[in-house]
Design a protein around this motif. Sequence first.
Motif, PDB file in Angstrom:
ATOM      1  N   ALA A  25     -13.023   0.288  -1.161  1.00  0.00           N
ATOM      2  CA  ALA A  25     -13.646  -0.402  -2.282  1.00  0.00           C
ATOM      3  C   ALA A  25     -14.358  -1.668  -1.812  1.00  0.00           C
ATOM      4  O   ALA A  25     -13.854  -2.396  -0.948  1.00  0.00           O
ATOM      5  CB  ALA A  25     -12.596  -0.755  -3.330  1.00  0.00           C
ATOM      6  N   ALA A  26     -15.537  -1.945  -2.370  1.00  0.00           N
ATOM      7  CA  ALA A  26     -16.391  -3.037  -1.897  1.00  0.00           C
ATOM      8  C   ALA A  26     -15.700  -4.389  -1.924  1.00  0.00           C
ATOM      9  O   ALA A  26     -15.943  -5.243  -1.071  1.00  0.00           O
ATOM     10  CB  ALA A  26     -17.672  -3.080  -2.718  1.00  0.00           C
ATOM     11  N   TYR A  59      -4.232  -9.008  11.801  1.00  0.00           N
ATOM     12  CA  TYR A  59      -5.562  -9.463  11.406  1.00  0.00           C
ATOM     13  C   TYR A  59      -5.967  -8.716  10.150  1.00  0.00           C
ATOM     14  O   TYR A  59      -5.727  -7.515  10.024  1.00  0.00           O
ATOM     15  CB  TYR A  59      -6.577  -9.198  12.526  1.00  0.00           C
ATOM     16  N   ALA A  60      -6.546  -9.427   9.212  1.00  0.00           N
ATOM     17  CA  ALA A  60      -7.027  -8.816   7.969  1.00  0.00           C
ATOM     18  C   ALA A  60      -8.366  -9.448   7.603  1.00  0.00           C
ATOM     19  O   ALA A  60      -8.633 -10.602   7.941  1.00  0.00           O
ATOM     20  CB  ALA A  60      -6.012  -9.010   6.845  1.00  0.00           C
ATOM     21  N   PHE A  61      -9.188  -8.695   6.919  1.00  0.00           N
ATOM     22  CA  PHE A  61     -10.515  -9.193   6.556  1.00  0.00           C
ATOM     23  C   PHE A  61     -11.020  -8.457   5.314  1.00  0.00           C
ATOM     24  O   PHE A  61     -10.500  -7.400   4.952  1.00  0.00           O
ATOM     25  CB  PHE A  61     -11.497  -8.987   7.712  1.00  0.00           C
ATOM     26  N   THR A  62     -12.021  -9.021   4.680  1.00  0.00           N
ATOM     27  CA  THR A  62     -12.670  -8.377   3.537  1.00  0.00           C
ATOM     28  C   THR A  62     -13.981  -7.757   4.009  1.00  0.00           C
ATOM     29  O   THR A  62     -14.567  -8.186   5.009  1.00  0.00           O
ATOM     30  CB  THR A  62     -12.962  -9.391   2.424  1.00  0.00           C
ATOM     31  N   TRP A  63     -14.440  -6.757   3.283  1.00  0.00           N
ATOM     32  CA  TRP A  63     -15.729  -6.143   3.628  1.00  0.00           C
ATOM     33  C   TRP A  63     -16.861  -7.159   3.475  1.00  0.00           C
ATOM     34  O   TRP A  63     -17.828  -7.136   4.230  1.00  0.00           O
ATOM     35  CB  TRP A  63     -15.997  -4.924   2.743  1.00  0.00           C
ATOM     36  N   GLU A  64     -16.716  -8.031   2.512  1.00  0.00           N
ATOM     37  CA  GLU A  64     -17.748  -9.042   2.281  1.00  0.00           C
ATOM     38  C   GLU A  64     -17.951  -9.913   3.518  1.00  0.00           C
ATOM     39  O   GLU A  64     -19.059 -10.334   3.831  1.00  0.00           O
ATOM     40  CB  GLU A  64     -17.368  -9.913   1.081  1.00  0.00           C
ATOM     41  N   SER A  65     -16.851 -10.178   4.256  1.00  0.00           N
ATOM     42  CA  SER A  65     -16.961 -11.000   5.465  1.00  0.00           C
ATOM     43  C   SER A  65     -17.801 -10.326   6.542  1.00  0.00           C
ATOM     44  O   SER A  65     -18.304 -10.991   7.458  1.00  0.00           O
ATOM     45  CB  SER A  65     -15.569 -11.320   6.018  1.00  0.00           C
ATOM     46  N   LEU A  66     -17.956  -8.999   6.456  1.00  0.00           N
ATOM     47  CA  LEU A  66     -18.803  -8.256   7.403  1.00  0.00           C
ATOM     48  C   LEU A  66     -20.202  -8.019   6.840  1.00  0.00           C
ATOM     49  O   LEU A  66     -21.019  -7.346   7.473  1.00  0.00           O
ATOM     50  CB  LEU A  66     -18.168  -6.907   7.746  1.00  0.00           C
TER      51      LEU A  66
END
Length: 203
Positions: A90-91, A110-117
């Motif tokens: 999910a976006a 490590y964790a990240f959001t798609w928005e950060s990419l």
Amino acid sequence: HSLVSRLQWKSMVLLRGASELSYLWKLINFQLTTSPPAVSRALEELKWWIGTLERWEREDVTPNRPLLGASHLQDHAEAVTVMACDASGAAREGAGGLYGPMLEGVRGWYAFTWESLGIMEDAQSSALAELLGVEQVLRHMTKTPAPLGRAHRVLVCALDASAACYSINKGRVRGKAPPELHAVVKRILELLQEAHMVALALW
């Protein structure tokens, strides 16, 4: 066809070999109907093979896949790192993972959001989301030099997408996979080669 078939045979001993044949095979299969971007990527693959064969000619075998047997890993358990990753396509969500030596438990995460990419839309497939997660966690994990230096290591990845496991284990994507999936697999293999690691993905 004969040339690419020979390269396919040689790819068996290379960490990135299979991933550097996808567009060459497309060029053979589709010939004059191959799209210009695919032709350009096939030429890039051919340049990679020329460079690799030239390294072999100089007796440089660093691109080769390390052969680590069961007895070696039993005697050197510190050479095995375990990573568990998960992703949501999910976006507005993202991905992450835990990693650490096999016998010592979790050393980092490590964790990240798609928005950060810069990804603002839902992932095209669960495999793409999972592989993007593996790439980012692996990139984070390998920022710190390994205590074993340049010694070869094994990375065991636990994932919940069978297509992602297939791509990591085979070093390539299935024939009709989107270009984005092919690109992320190549980036993962590049990271593994730089870290002197060979990966085994479990579903």
